[in-house]
Design a protein around this motif. Structure first.
Motif, PDB file in Angstrom:
ATOM      1  N   UNK A 130       0.791  -1.278  -0.026  1.00  0.00           N
ATOM      2  CA  UNK A 130      -0.109  -0.008   0.129  1.00  0.00           C
ATOM      3  C   UNK A 130       0.942   1.297  -0.004  1.00  0.00           C
ATOM      4  N   UNK A 131       0.701   2.080  -1.086  1.00  0.00           N
ATOM      5  CA  UNK A 131       1.511   3.052  -1.094  1.00  0.00           C
ATOM      6  C   UNK A 131       0.442   4.451  -0.787  1.00  0.00           C
ATOM      7  N   UNK A 164      -0.308   8.483  -1.030  1.00  0.00           N
ATOM      8  CA  UNK A 164      -0.444   9.506  -1.846  1.00  0.00           C
ATOM      9  C   UNK A 164      -1.126  10.960  -1.305  1.00  0.00           C
ATOM     10  N   UNK A 165      -0.881  11.997  -1.608  1.00  0.00           N
ATOM     11  CA  UNK A 165      -1.599  13.293  -1.407  1.00  0.00           C
ATOM     12  C   UNK A 165      -2.562  13.628  -2.563  1.00  0.00           C
ATOM     13  N   UNK A 166      -2.563  12.783  -3.651  1.00  0.00           N
ATOM     14  CA  UNK A 166      -3.259  13.087  -4.795  1.00  0.00           C
ATOM     15  C   UNK A 166      -3.452  11.813  -5.426  1.00  0.00           C
ATOM     16  N   UNK A 167      -4.536  11.006  -4.762  1.00  0.00           N
ATOM     17  CA  UNK A 167      -4.571   9.711  -5.738  1.00  0.00           C
ATOM     18  C   UNK A 167      -5.358   9.736  -6.879  1.00  0.00           C
ATOM     19  N   UNK A 168      -6.221  11.017  -7.002  1.00  0.00           N
ATOM     20  CA  UNK A 168      -6.615  11.264  -8.244  1.00  0.00           C
ATOM     21  C   UNK A 168      -5.761  11.351  -9.609  1.00  0.00           C
ATOM     22  N   UNK A 174     -13.554   5.396   0.675  1.00  0.00           N
ATOM     23  CA  UNK A 174     -13.840   4.174   1.415  1.00  0.00           C
ATOM     24  C   UNK A 174     -13.913   4.947   2.789  1.00  0.00           C
ATOM     25  N   UNK A 175     -14.042   4.362   3.886  1.00  0.00           N
ATOM     26  CA  UNK A 175     -14.064   4.970   5.390  1.00  0.00           C
ATOM     27  C   UNK A 175     -12.508   5.751   5.335  1.00  0.00           C
ATOM     28  N   UNK A 176     -12.775   6.832   5.741  1.00  0.00           N
ATOM     29  CA  UNK A 176     -11.658   7.737   5.972  1.00  0.00           C
ATOM     30  C   UNK A 176     -10.335   7.890   4.809  1.00  0.00           C
ATOM     31  N   UNK A 177     -10.877   7.431   3.596  1.00  0.00           N
ATOM     32  CA  UNK A 177      -9.801   7.558   2.733  1.00  0.00           C
ATOM     33  C   UNK A 177     -10.467   7.300   1.272  1.00  0.00           C
ATOM     34  N   UNK A 179      -5.194   7.741  -0.361  1.00  0.00           N
ATOM     35  CA  UNK A 179      -5.200   9.362  -0.047  1.00  0.00           C
ATOM     36  C   UNK A 179      -6.038   9.228   1.518  1.00  0.00           C
ATOM     37  N   UNK A 180      -5.479   9.468   2.358  1.00  0.00           N
ATOM     38  CA  UNK A 180      -6.169   9.569   3.490  1.00  0.00           C
ATOM     39  C   UNK A 180      -6.981  10.844   3.488  1.00  0.00           C
TER      40      UNK A 180
END
Length: 130
Positions: free
Chosen positions: A79-80, A82-86, A106-109, A126-127
């Motif tokens: 699992x990596x 990121x600040x910008x999953x999109x 999903x929950x919290x990310x 991405x959190x």
């Protein structure tokens, strides 16, 4: 105590190296060969002295069975964050990666899942910001 190394088992180290560097954007950290053995690691260019990811050949029957079972269950091998999953999804997809799940809240990310072409699913996370 710190985590300095973690491992993913791969069925082809050369193919894995190309994927993790050319597609995901990681940088080569270590590549040492001794006979048939190869110690190959990559690291994030954002943290070159941070945690290394070993791309270990799954030539051990137990490693191969574990890798295949985790993949068949749809579980990520790594699992990596990121600040910008999109943005990473679009960048990595444009480089030819096969996503098994687009960015999904999903929950919290927000997570996305992709196939590393070497026997593993990789999750991008991405959190959520409070």
């Amino acid at each position: 105590m710190k985590i300095r190394l973690t491992t993913v088992y791969v069925n082809d180290q050369d193919m894995a190296f190309r994927f993790y560097t050319d597609v995901l954007g990681f940088a080569k950290k270590t590549d040492v060969r001794q006979g048939p053995y190869r110690w190959l690691t990559v690291a994030s260019p954002e943290e070159p002295e941070g945690t290394e990811l070993q791309l270990a050949l799954n030539d051990n029957p137990a490693a191969k069975a574990f890798q295949q079972a985790v993949f068949q269950q749809g579980q990520p091998a790594a699992m990596f964050f990121t600040d910008d999953v999109h943005g990473d999804y679009e960048r990595i997809k444009a480089r030819g990666a096969e996503f098994t799940m687009p960015p999904t809240d999903v929950t919290a990310s927000t997570i996305a899942m992709l196939n590393d072409t070497c026997g593993n699913l990789i999750q991008l996370t991405q959190l959520a910001r409070p």
